[in-house]
Design an enzyme around this catalytic site. Structure first.
Site, PDB file in Angstrom:
ATOM      1  N   HIS A 143      -5.340   0.425  -1.966  1.00 37.51           N
ATOM      2  CA  HIS A 143      -5.721  -0.919  -1.516  1.00 37.51           C
ATOM      3  C   HIS A 143      -5.410  -1.883  -2.658  1.00 37.51           C
ATOM      4  CE1 HIS A 143      -8.986  -0.170   1.816  1.00 37.51           C
ATOM      5  NE2 HIS A 143      -7.805   0.316   2.149  1.00 37.51           N
ATOM      6  N   ASP A 183      -9.499   2.280   8.315  1.00 33.32           N
ATOM      7  CA  ASP A 183      -9.607   3.528   7.552  1.00 33.32           C
ATOM      8  C   ASP A 183     -10.639   4.453   8.190  1.00 33.32           C
ATOM      9  OD1 ASP A 183      -7.781   2.647   5.628  1.00 33.32           O
ATOM     10  OD2 ASP A 183      -9.357   1.844   4.327  1.00 33.32           O
ATOM     11  N   GLU A 225       0.849  -1.188   0.000  1.00 33.81           N
ATOM     12  CA  GLU A 225       0.000   0.000   0.000  1.00 33.81           C
ATOM     13  C   GLU A 225       0.885   1.239   0.000  1.00 33.81           C
ATOM     14  OE1 GLU A 225      -3.212   0.343   2.771  1.00 33.81           O
ATOM     15  OE2 GLU A 225      -4.042  -1.604   2.228  1.00 33.81           O
ATOM     16  N   HIS A 232      -4.645   6.782   0.087  1.00 35.15           N
ATOM     17  CA  HIS A 232      -3.814   5.584   0.141  1.00 35.15           C
ATOM     18  C   HIS A 232      -4.373   4.574  -0.857  1.00 35.15           C
ATOM     19  CE1 HIS A 232      -6.978   4.378   3.007  1.00 35.15           C
ATOM     20  NE2 HIS A 232      -6.641   3.126   2.762  1.00 35.15           N
TER      21      HIS A 232
END
Length: 141
Positions: free
Chosen positions: A87, A98, A23, A85
């Site tokens: 995934h 999150d 990630e 971010h």
């Protein structure tokens, strides 16, 4: 929300085959324009950040330095407006971690709405956070 093409391109760079095993993430920098947020720039993973298959922890002070630099150069008009971010999935959705992390962010930034983006291989999840409430927005293909 207006997401600049270069921001989309930067996030997509970390969802491709070369980067998808870990990630990635960073902060979103932009301007508040009435009820809208224009996202102009994002930071990307830095040396002190922690990247794993199922997590990203922003630790490098370079993100804050960049935010301060842009804020000063823009005469205090470009600010921290959220975070992003990736995934490792086609169509991402926020995990419990999150949502908890974003609730903390919203608590620290009570005066302004925040934008949260998760880049996936096929699409993005975009969320609007305000008053500790998260609303999903239309995904970017």
């Amino acid at each position: 929300m207006i997401l600049a093409e270069q921001v989309v391109a930067e996030i997509r760079r970390f969802t491709g085959p070369d980067e998808a095993n870990l990630e990635a993430g960073g902060i979103l920098l932009g301007c508040y324009r009435g009820p809208h947020v224009e996202i102009l720039e994002c930071t990307t993973p830095m040396p002190l950040d922690r990247r794993t298959r199922n997590g990203f922890v922003r630790r490098d002070p370079g993100h804050q330095r960049r935010a301060l630099e842009v804020w000063k150069v823009s005469d205090r008009t470009v600010n921290f407006v959220g975070e992003w971010h990736t995934h490792p999935e086609e169509r991402p959705s926020p995990s419990r971690v999150d949502r908890d992390t974003w609730a903390d962010q919203m608590g620290r930034h009570r005066d302004d709405a925040l934008v949260f983006v998760i880049g996936g291989r096929a699409s993005f999840y975009c969320g609007w956070g305000e008053n500790r409430r998260l609303v999903a927005m239309a995904a970017v293909a």
